[in-house]
Design a protein around this motif. Structure first.
Motif, PDB file in Angstrom:
ATOM      1  N   TYR A   1       0.695  -5.885  -2.858  1.00  0.00           N
ATOM      2  CA  TYR A   1      -0.582  -6.714  -2.948  1.00  0.00           C
ATOM      3  C   TYR A   1      -1.479  -6.204  -2.025  1.00  0.00           C
ATOM      4  CZ  TYR A   1       0.968  -9.927  -6.376  1.00  0.00           C
ATOM      5  OH  TYR A   1       1.134 -10.314  -7.811  1.00  0.00           O
ATOM      6  N   LYS A   2      -1.332  -4.825  -1.716  1.00  0.00           N
ATOM      7  CA  LYS A   2      -2.290  -4.091  -0.410  1.00  0.00           C
ATOM      8  C   LYS A   2      -3.543  -4.351  -1.073  1.00  0.00           C
ATOM      9  CE  LYS A   2      -2.681   0.423  -0.586  1.00  0.00           C
ATOM     10  NZ  LYS A   2      -3.879   0.825  -0.132  1.00  0.00           N
ATOM     11  N   ASP A   3      -4.178  -4.106  -2.256  1.00  0.00           N
ATOM     12  CA  ASP A   3      -5.405  -4.117  -2.511  1.00  0.00           C
ATOM     13  C   ASP A   3      -6.044  -5.615  -2.548  1.00  0.00           C
ATOM     14  OD1 ASP A   3      -5.910  -1.543  -2.614  1.00  0.00           O
ATOM     15  OD2 ASP A   3      -5.261  -1.493  -5.156  1.00  0.00           O
ATOM     16  N   ALA A   4      -5.309  -6.542  -2.715  1.00  0.00           N
ATOM     17  CA  ALA A   4      -5.756  -7.895  -2.696  1.00  0.00           C
ATOM     18  C   ALA A   4      -6.036  -8.440  -1.340  1.00  0.00           C
ATOM     19  CB  ALA A   4      -4.508  -8.794  -3.338  1.00  0.00           C
TER      20      ALA A   4
ATOM     21  N   ASN B   1       0.907  -6.572 -10.940  1.00  0.00           N
ATOM     22  CA  ASN B   1       1.738  -6.449 -10.058  1.00  0.00           C
ATOM     23  C   ASN B   1       3.169  -7.321 -10.338  1.00  0.00           C
ATOM     24  OD1 ASN B   1       1.237  -4.085  -8.217  1.00  0.00           O
ATOM     25  ND2 ASN B   1      -0.567  -5.615  -7.714  1.00  0.00           N
ATOM     26  N   GLU B   2       2.831  -8.630 -10.846  1.00  0.00           N
ATOM     27  CA  GLU B   2       4.116  -9.388 -11.351  1.00  0.00           C
ATOM     28  C   GLU B   2       4.893  -8.916 -12.656  1.00  0.00           C
ATOM     29  OE1 GLU B   2       4.947 -12.276  -9.706  1.00  0.00           O
ATOM     30  OE2 GLU B   2       3.720 -11.544  -8.168  1.00  0.00           O
TER      31      GLU B   2
ATOM     32  N   LEU C   1      -6.946  -2.587   9.301  1.00  0.00           N
ATOM     33  CA  LEU C   1      -5.765  -3.132  10.006  1.00  0.00           C
ATOM     34  C   LEU C   1      -5.202  -4.433   8.914  1.00  0.00           C
ATOM     35  CD1 LEU C   1      -7.211  -3.278  13.556  1.00  0.00           C
ATOM     36  CD2 LEU C   1      -5.336  -2.139  12.764  1.00  0.00           C
ATOM     37  N   PHE C   2      -5.811  -5.093   8.637  1.00  0.00           N
ATOM     38  CA  PHE C   2      -5.522  -6.233   7.652  1.00  0.00           C
ATOM     39  C   PHE C   2      -4.587  -5.836   6.601  1.00  0.00           C
ATOM     40  CE2 PHE C   2      -9.061  -9.161   9.138  1.00  0.00           C
ATOM     41  CZ  PHE C   2      -8.445 -10.129   9.674  1.00  0.00           C
ATOM     42  N   GLU C   3      -5.111  -4.789   6.096  1.00  0.00           N
ATOM     43  CA  GLU C   3      -4.482  -4.280   4.805  1.00  0.00           C
ATOM     44  C   GLU C   3      -3.004  -3.663   5.416  1.00  0.00           C
ATOM     45  OE1 GLU C   3      -7.440  -2.246   1.859  1.00  0.00           O
ATOM     46  OE2 GLU C   3      -5.845  -0.714   2.200  1.00  0.00           O
ATOM     47  N   ALA C   4      -3.174  -2.851   6.537  1.00  0.00           N
ATOM     48  CA  ALA C   4      -1.904  -2.335   6.916  1.00  0.00           C
ATOM     49  C   ALA C   4      -0.802  -3.221   7.054  1.00  0.00           C
ATOM     50  CB  ALA C   4      -2.246  -1.308   8.080  1.00  0.00           C
ATOM     51  N   PHE C   5      -1.338  -4.327   7.994  1.00  0.00           N
ATOM     52  CA  PHE C   5      -0.330  -5.288   8.192  1.00  0.00           C
ATOM     53  C   PHE C   5       0.084  -6.226   7.168  1.00  0.00           C
ATOM     54  CE2 PHE C   5      -2.380  -4.867  12.643  1.00  0.00           C
ATOM     55  CZ  PHE C   5      -1.232  -4.597  13.396  1.00  0.00           C
ATOM     56  N   GLY C   6      -0.862  -6.371   6.251  1.00  0.00           N
ATOM     57  CA  GLY C   6      -0.526  -7.375   4.985  1.00  0.00           C
ATOM     58  C   GLY C   6       0.658  -6.464   3.955  1.00  0.00           C
ATOM     59  N   ALA C   7       0.414  -5.016   4.134  1.00  0.00           N
ATOM     60  CA  ALA C   7       1.403  -4.030   3.435  1.00  0.00           C
ATOM     61  C   ALA C   7       2.695  -4.045   4.087  1.00  0.00           C
ATOM     62  CB  ALA C   7       0.561  -2.701   2.898  1.00  0.00           C
ATOM     63  N   GLY C   8       2.726  -4.026   5.265  1.00  0.00           N
ATOM     64  CA  GLY C   8       3.868  -3.898   6.121  1.00  0.00           C
ATOM     65  C   GLY C   8       4.320  -5.187   6.314  1.00  0.00           C
ATOM     66  N   TYR C   9       3.923  -6.177   6.268  1.00  0.00           N
ATOM     67  CA  TYR C   9       4.754  -7.578   6.767  1.00  0.00           C
ATOM     68  C   TYR C   9       4.883  -8.585   5.562  1.00  0.00           C
ATOM     69  CZ  TYR C   9       4.710  -6.236  11.622  1.00  0.00           C
ATOM     70  OH  TYR C   9       4.670  -5.319  12.716  1.00  0.00           O
ATOM     71  N   VAL C  10       3.674  -8.316   4.604  1.00  0.00           N
ATOM     72  CA  VAL C  10       3.829  -9.323   3.635  1.00  0.00           C
ATOM     73  C   VAL C  10       4.202  -8.446   2.162  1.00  0.00           C
ATOM     74  CG1 VAL C  10       2.576 -11.297   2.281  1.00  0.00           C
ATOM     75  CG2 VAL C  10       1.914 -10.566   4.736  1.00  0.00           C
ATOM     76  N   SER C  11       3.533  -7.865   1.983  1.00  0.00           N
ATOM     77  CA  SER C  11       3.619  -7.232   0.473  1.00  0.00           C
ATOM     78  C   SER C  11       3.058  -6.092   0.009  1.00  0.00           C
ATOM     79  CB  SER C  11       3.683  -8.273  -0.820  1.00  0.00           C
ATOM     80  OG  SER C  11       3.354  -7.542  -1.768  1.00  0.00           O
TER      81      SER C  11
END
Lengths: 263, 291, 315
Positions: free
Chosen positions: B262-265, C132-133, B249-259
């Protein structure tokens, strides 16, 4: 002058009350022996005094100063160190190097000097080596100086730990079963070593099952049973104390602790 | 709002896979104290072998997946017996390095034998999608989630109800006592490696139709599975499952709303945060230390 | 006496220095000189890793992160800030050390598997960031590195870096030998065997570990900068998770707790692919296989195992 003051110390592990309301005091140049059956809390009390455990309540004072919140290494800088019941030797280092590690807080230097091997560091290394050799001689182990500690026998390592602790030039020394597993000759040697150390004014706390050694060395004896103080006083007083005779020494006043002391 | 639920669905889908890796991790860890870095490779192998058999050899899904599971299970058990068990008395770090070696060996062999291309498994349930108020759900995604839940429940039943499962619990609780009552720890731990490989392979073959896979997919899966296990807590039964879903979930929201780059980060940051602030995990309890 | 001399770090340093000086007299081809330079560069980072793992007993699976930060600092310093490459290298090493100092405290509170995974996560975050940068680093394609060498001394680019990397290697060995025979070195070795005993002897265990961590990060950054300046080009792949594993393999294969072991381990893994060119596809499989076999058969690593054999046969 009071070196160590333990004031109503209790410590609980989950529901187990390992120590309850224990108080004691050790003065300069005094030997206090902690005795009691296995599981009485002797080593736990050592761990509290040396700051490996934080007590649930109560406080420990070193030279009158509350040591709550200090780490073991900070206590060492204030002059308190210890040995361990189950040896904590640096097995991959030589006997001499083990003792040299004990000189660490007396050695002065900075990282720059260490990295570039400045002459002051070399001189200091030589000093530490000399001091460590002397201490090995003091406990009778100088011929093992260059042997890896991992190759040495149990009785030798017991003395090596004492030499290592003495390298700090401590004011308070906690010895956890210093003669356990040693034969009669080795025990006599360690007895002599402890006497010499005390004569220089060092205060000693001693956990030991060898009642002979305790009665000979100790100025005061503190008896623990199941985490509480059963008796405290001079060896003679403790020897005469009915509660101790009943619960601990047994009717025969055997010189060794009875195996079923807890029953 | 639609985006939100769409992200929830995709988060739970990938999270299910992470949960399976985490469950495999904890199973082996609790039985043997070994941290198996090769856990992610099992997922990769399940997907790669099934995919290659189906696309280049024309084998049907059922036989292909059976072969994949069997091969992966055999690799899991054999790698334990040949490489890990002989060094079982070595330090933790040595054992970790051995499992890293196994992981590198498996991905190296896969790239050499099965190629470096992405592999896809044709969707094996009807390709239809459900549309609930604008949120699109692939039926394959439902299968992934259901598969993960089923594997988790089966494992739990096996561990708590079956004779062998109780043996595993016994070995993890007290090795010496288990030996005394006649349990063979080598067989039990080999079995755990086999089971964790099986869980991984099944996860790989249900997920690959959606995610695709390649020889190098295992390392990230291992890291995320470990993050999931740490987040949920290794000492509880539900921990790895919940941890996996949360990481997804964190990954999906991170990818969807943040970047999305940086999904893997995100999983990595969660891992660092958990290790720094709550190493026993959300559901684990810190055991009282007594020396 | 002989075996003791061989285990003396100062003797090893002298031996490596002699090899660095003598090698160009023996091998002439650019290809071989380049390989030797690669061995020196990887030896530098493995020495640091060995200080951390072999002496202080702390694992790191994230040193490729420090390595790649050093490499990108010599790429970014000149292109972004207009700095001279040498200054960029010094700055990169300093900044990487500072970063290690900041993250080291919380990380080193962990131990065993937890520390391994936390450092792995750190390395992976650095890798993801650099990949990525794209505007800054050129992304997966990497970026050019402004040329820097000792042509003023009449040396070719390759020979410049042969001498520089060789010099840095000998200097690193000398510094570590000094450190190990100092009070700080004894403290590190002590805490590896018993943290609790080191503590009651007055050693600040957390601080000692942090010192080893920072020094090892600095050496990793130095090696990374050397590699980037030698190659004139750098990509994120030089610092991925597999690179961390490779560095760990070098340290472990050569032998933890032996400085010359680090050089042997680096040489082994740099030179091995040269002998396996026809198995190129299997390179990673062989790397993994070797790691497993050596860990199972020679858990001490090559150099300490050889030492043990020699102790038995030599006076």
């Amino acid at each position: 002058m009071t070196r160590i003051q333990v004031d109503a110390v209790s410590i609980h592990f989950g529901g187990v009350k390992a120590l309850q309301d224990v108080s004691l005091e050790v003065r300069k140049g005094e030997v206090l022996a902690l005795i009691g059956p296995n599981g009485a809390g002797k080593t736990t009390l050592f761990n509290v005094i040396s700051a490996i455990y934080q007590p649930t309540s109560g406080r420990v004072r070193l030279e009158g100063q509350d040591v709550a919140g200090l780490a073991p290494f900070q206590l060492a800088h204030k002059g308190l160190t210890r040995t361990f019941q189950n040896l904590q030797i640096f097995f991959r280092m030589t006997a001499l190097e083990n003792v040299m590690v004990g000189r660490n807080i007396r050695e002065r230097g900075n990282l720059f000097g260490y990295l570039f091997g400045l002459p002051s560091v070399r001189r200091q290394n030589a000093d530490s080596r000399l001091c460590a050799l002397e201490l090995l001689k003091f406990v009778g182990l100088d011929r093992y100086a260059d042997r890896p500690a991992g190759e040495l026998s149990y009785g030798i390592l017991k003395r090596l730990e004492i030499a290592r602790a003495l390298a700090l030039e401590p004011t308070v020394l906690l010895l956890d079963e210093p003669v356990a597993g040693c034969n009669a000759t080795e025990t006599a040697e360690i007895d002599q070593v402890i006497r010499k150390v005390v004569s220089t004014g060092v205060s000693i706390l001693l956990v030991e099952h060898d009642i002979h050694l305790v009665m000979n060395l100790a100025d005061k004896v503190h008896v623990l049973d199941r985490g509480v103080t059963l008796a405290t006083g001079t060896p003679q007083e403790v020897r005469r104390n009915p509660a101790v005779i009943e619960a601990y020494l047994g009717e025969s006043q055997d010189e060794q602790e009875p195996a079923n002391a807890e029953s | 709002m639609t985006t939100f639920f769409q992200l929830v669905v995709s988060g739970i889908t990938v999270g299910s896979i992470y949960a399976l890796v985490a469950i495999g991790f904890t199973l082996v860890y609790r039985a043997s104290g070994i941290f198996n870095f090769a856990q992610g490779e099992y997922v990769m192998l399940g997907g790669m072998i099934t995919g290659i058999l189906m696309t280049t050899c024309g084998v049907g899904f059922v036989p292909a997946s059976l072969v994949a599971i069997l091969v992966t299970v055999a690799i899991g058990a054999i790698s334990y017996l040949l490489a890990i068990r002989p060094a079982r008395s070595a330090a933790q770090v040595h054992l970790l390095i051995i499992t890293i070696g196994i992981s590198v060996l498996l991905r190296g062999l896969t790239s050499a034998l099965l190629g470096k291309d992405f592999v896809r498994i044709p969707t094996f349930v009807s390709p239809e999608t459900f549309n609930i108020g604008g949120v699109v759900i692939q039926s394959q995604a439902l299968l992934v989630i259901a598969g993960a839940m089923a594997m988790a429940s089966l494992l739990w039943l096996f561990l708590t109800r079956s004779f062998v499962g109780k043996g595993i619990t016994a070995v993890s609780a007290n090795l010496m006592a288990a030996k005394l009552v006649g349990i063979n720890p080598a067989a039990i731990v080999a079995l755990c490696f086999g089971i964790s490989a099986c869980i991984g392979a099944v996860g790989g073959l249900v997920a690959t139709p959606i995610t695709m896979t390649s020889y190098d997919a295992g390392t990230m899966l291992a890291i995320k599975g470990f993050s999931a296990a740490m987040l949920g807590g290794i000492s509880s039964a539900a921990g790895p499952l919940v941890g996996g879903l949360l990481i997804g979930l964190f990954e999906a929201f991170g990818a969807g709303y943040v970047s999305s780059t940086y999904k893997d980060a995100f999983a990595l940051l969660i891992l660092l945060g958990v290790l720094a602030f709550r190493p026993q995990g959300l559901f684990g309890n810190r055991s009282t230390q007594r020396v | 006496m002989l075996t003791k001399a061989l285990q003396n770090p100062f003797v090893s340093t002298l031996a490596v220095a002699l090899i660095v000086v003598a090698l160009p007299l023996v091998v002439g081809s650019n290809f071989h000189i380049r390989l030797a330079t690669m061995v020196y560069i990887f030896s530098i980072v493995v020495l640091g890793l060995n200080l951390l793992m072999g002496y202080a007993g702390q694992v790191s699976l994230g040193h490729a992160g420090f390595f790649i930060l050093g490499a990108y600092s010599v790429a970014l310093g000149p292109s972004q800030l207009g700095l001279n490459p040498w200054l960029s290298m010094a700055g990169g090493v300093a900044l990487t050390s500072a970063l290690a100092f900041v993250i080291g405290r919380p990380l080193l509170r962990l131990s065993g598997y937890h520390l391994a995974m936390a450092t792995l996560a750190f390395g992976a975050i650095v890798y993801v960031f650099i990949t990525n940068e794209v505007d800054l680093t050129g992304g997966p394609d990497g970026m050019q590195v402004q040329r820097a060498n000792l042509s003023v001394l009449g040396l070719s680019h390759l020979m410049s870096w042969y001498w520089l990397a060789g010099g840095f290697l000998v200097l690193s060995m000398l510094i570590l030998s000094n450190l190990l025979s100092s009070p700080a070195g004894r403290a590190l070795r002590a805490l590896h065997d018993s943290e609790v005993a080191a503590g009651v002897l007055g050693i600040d265990v957390a601080r000692a570990k942090l010192m080893a961590f920072v020094i090892s990060a600095a050496l990793a950054a130095l090696a990374g900068a050397n590699l980037a300046l030698l190659d004139g080009h750098i990509t994120p792949a030089a610092g991925g998770i597999l690179r961390s594993v490779e560095l760990l393999t070098m340290a472990v294969v050569g032998g933890l707790g032996s400085l010359v072991g680090s050089v042997a381990g680096a040489a082994f893994l740099v030179l091995l692919p040269q002998f396996l060119t026809e198995f190129h596809d299997y390179e990673h499989a062989i790397l993994g296989f070797l790691l497993v076999v050596i860990m199972v058969m020679l858990p001490l690593g090559i150099v300490p195992s050889l030492n043990a054999v020699m102790r038995r046969w030599l006076p």
